[in-house]
Design a protein around this motif. Structure first.
Motif, PDB file in Angstrom:
ATOM      1  N   THR A   1       0.810  -1.212   0.000  1.00  0.00           N
ATOM      2  CA  THR A   1       0.000   0.000   0.000  1.00  0.00           C
ATOM      3  C   THR A   1       0.847   1.266   0.000  1.00  0.00           C
ATOM      4  OG1 THR A   1      -0.113   0.011   2.422  1.00  0.00           O
ATOM      5  CG2 THR A   1      -1.826  -1.193   1.242  1.00  0.00           C
TER       6      THR A   1
ATOM      7  N   GLY B   1      -8.081  -9.379  13.346  1.00  0.00           N
ATOM      8  CA  GLY B   1      -7.992 -10.078  12.069  1.00  0.00           C
ATOM      9  C   GLY B   1      -7.324 -11.425  12.210  1.00  0.00           C
TER      10      GLY B   1
ATOM     11  N   ALA C   1      -6.557 -13.398   9.121  1.00  0.00           N
ATOM     12  CA  ALA C   1      -5.360 -13.075   8.346  1.00  0.00           C
ATOM     13  C   ALA C   1      -4.155 -13.823   8.875  1.00  0.00           C
ATOM     14  CB  ALA C   1      -5.111 -11.565   8.387  1.00  0.00           C
TER      15      ALA C   1
ATOM     16  N   ALA D   1      -1.089  -6.459   7.644  1.00  0.00           N
ATOM     17  CA  ALA D   1      -2.213  -5.674   7.138  1.00  0.00           C
ATOM     18  C   ALA D   1      -3.541  -6.185   7.671  1.00  0.00           C
ATOM     19  CB  ALA D   1      -2.215  -5.698   5.611  1.00  0.00           C
ATOM     20  N   GLY D   2      -3.695  -7.506   7.728  1.00  0.00           N
ATOM     21  CA  GLY D   2      -4.957  -8.070   8.187  1.00  0.00           C
ATOM     22  C   GLY D   2      -5.137  -8.004   9.685  1.00  0.00           C
TER      23      GLY D   2
ATOM     24  N   HIS E   1      -4.878  -3.857  10.602  1.00  0.00           N
ATOM     25  CA  HIS E   1      -5.688  -2.863   9.888  1.00  0.00           C
ATOM     26  C   HIS E   1      -6.862  -3.466   9.118  1.00  0.00           C
ATOM     27  CE1 HIS E   1      -3.067   0.604  10.682  1.00  0.00           C
ATOM     28  NE2 HIS E   1      -2.077  -0.266  10.638  1.00  0.00           N
ATOM     29  N   GLN E   2      -7.150  -4.744   9.331  1.00  0.00           N
ATOM     30  CA  GLN E   2      -8.307  -5.376   8.689  1.00  0.00           C
ATOM     31  C   GLN E   2      -8.290  -5.229   7.168  1.00  0.00           C
ATOM     32  OE1 GLN E   2     -11.054  -7.087  10.355  1.00  0.00           O
ATOM     33  NE2 GLN E   2      -9.456  -7.144  11.883  1.00  0.00           N
ATOM     34  N   GLN E   3      -7.089  -5.326   6.579  1.00  0.00           N
ATOM     35  CA  GLN E   3      -6.957  -5.249   5.128  1.00  0.00           C
ATOM     36  C   GLN E   3      -6.530  -6.609   4.585  1.00  0.00           C
ATOM     37  OE1 GLN E   3      -4.075  -1.875   5.075  1.00  0.00           O
ATOM     38  NE2 GLN E   3      -5.532  -0.912   3.672  1.00  0.00           N
ATOM     39  N   ALA E   4      -7.136  -7.013   3.487  1.00  0.00           N
ATOM     40  CA  ALA E   4      -6.775  -8.267   2.832  1.00  0.00           C
ATOM     41  C   ALA E   4      -5.941  -7.946   1.597  1.00  0.00           C
ATOM     42  CB  ALA E   4      -8.018  -9.052   2.451  1.00  0.00           C
ATOM     43  N   LEU E   5      -4.647  -8.145   1.689  1.00  0.00           N
ATOM     44  CA  LEU E   5      -3.744  -7.857   0.570  1.00  0.00           C
ATOM     45  C   LEU E   5      -3.616  -9.106  -0.298  1.00  0.00           C
ATOM     46  CD1 LEU E   5      -0.954  -5.832   2.433  1.00  0.00           C
ATOM     47  CD2 LEU E   5      -2.999  -4.996   1.267  1.00  0.00           C
TER      48      LEU E   5
END
Length: 273
Positions: free
Chosen positions: A53, A137, A140, A211-212, A215-219
């Protein structure tokens, strides 16, 4: 082919299950490793570079170290189990091929057995982490551990068919796994945010987990990078394994009957007069 594949898969999984030392190591070493590593790192903020990101975020150093500690333990154990299983089964695999087994069945079974083991070990390590830290997360972290375990299962397969001795194989797995996971953690390595780490197998899983979990992001791109390492190690390992297998035995077709061996027609009986 289906029957051979089923039999080979059962043999592969049975060989992994019989490795009692590896399973004892998994059950005992993973929680002890979490406890030891986590007790040495305090809950302080540390900068972590999410290259997918382009952002630098501040994460909890203790929790990030738990992730890399889990990666370190499962990569070692998975690599060891697959390496040992491949080394022990190679002579038996050669005899099976000479007896008429198709190499494709054996190769497919080894790949499937290694992936099943990677998923089981990754899920176990994620469950044990919940006793030390419950990330929002957690999915993740579980996916990360499975991806890393699959990569090192493939690496264990590759090393198992390439090296000549067990000592060389164990040394390679230890050095690669320890350095790979250690360098990704900025708590232990001041250079962890440098671009060169993008070329290490644990780069994708570590980025995906950070990330997961924080920050609850799925890369998805980082998961693809990890799967690319797994595919590369698997392909190389299976190519070497196929080259080291003998040619399958062929059943000779029955020779056609010669004219001398062919039955003679019965002589016609002469009738009266």
């Amino acid at each position: 082919m289906r029957q051979q594949l089923d039999t080979a898969l059962r043999l592969s999984l049975a060989g992994q299950v019989r490795n009692r030392f590896a399973w004892i190591l998994l059950v005992a070493f993973v929680p002890v490793w979490y406890l030891l590593i986590g007790s040495m790192i305090s809950h302080t903020g540390i900068a972590f570079r999410l290259r997918a990101t382009g952002a630098t975020v501040v994460v909890d150093a203790h929790n990030l170290t738990l992730i890399t500690a889990g990666l370190s333990s499962i990569t070692l154990i998975t690599g060891f189990v697959v390496f040992a299983t491949v080394r022990r089964s190679l002579p038996f695999d050669r005899r099976l091929v000479l007896s008429g087994y198709r190499p494709a069945a054996l190769i497919t079974a080894k790949t499937g057995g290694a992936l099943v083991q990677a998923v089981a070990i990754g899920a176990y390590a994620a469950i044990i982490m919940l006793f030390f830290w419950r990330p929002a997360g957690v999915w993740a972290v579980a996916v990360t551990f499975m991806l890393a375990a699959a990569t090192y299962a493939a690496l264990g397969l590759l090393i198992g068919v390439m090296v000549r001795g067990d000592l060389e194989g164990f040394f390679l797995i230890i050095m690669v796994a320890m350095l790979d996971t250690f360098l990704e953690n900025p708590v232990d390595n001041p250079l962890a945010n440098k671009p060169i780490l993008e070329f290490f197998p644990s780069y994708g899983p570590t980025q995906f987990a950070a990330a997961g979990a924080f920050h609850q992001q799925a890369l998805a791109g980082m998961a693809a990078v990890s799967l690319a390492w797994t595919a590369a190690f698997t392909l190389l390992g299976l190519v070497v394994l196929r080259l080291r297998m003998p040619r399958p035995a062929r059943v000779a077709a029955p020779a056609p009957a010669t004219s001398a061996e062919s039955p003679r027609p019965a002589a016609a009986s002469s009738g009266p007069g």
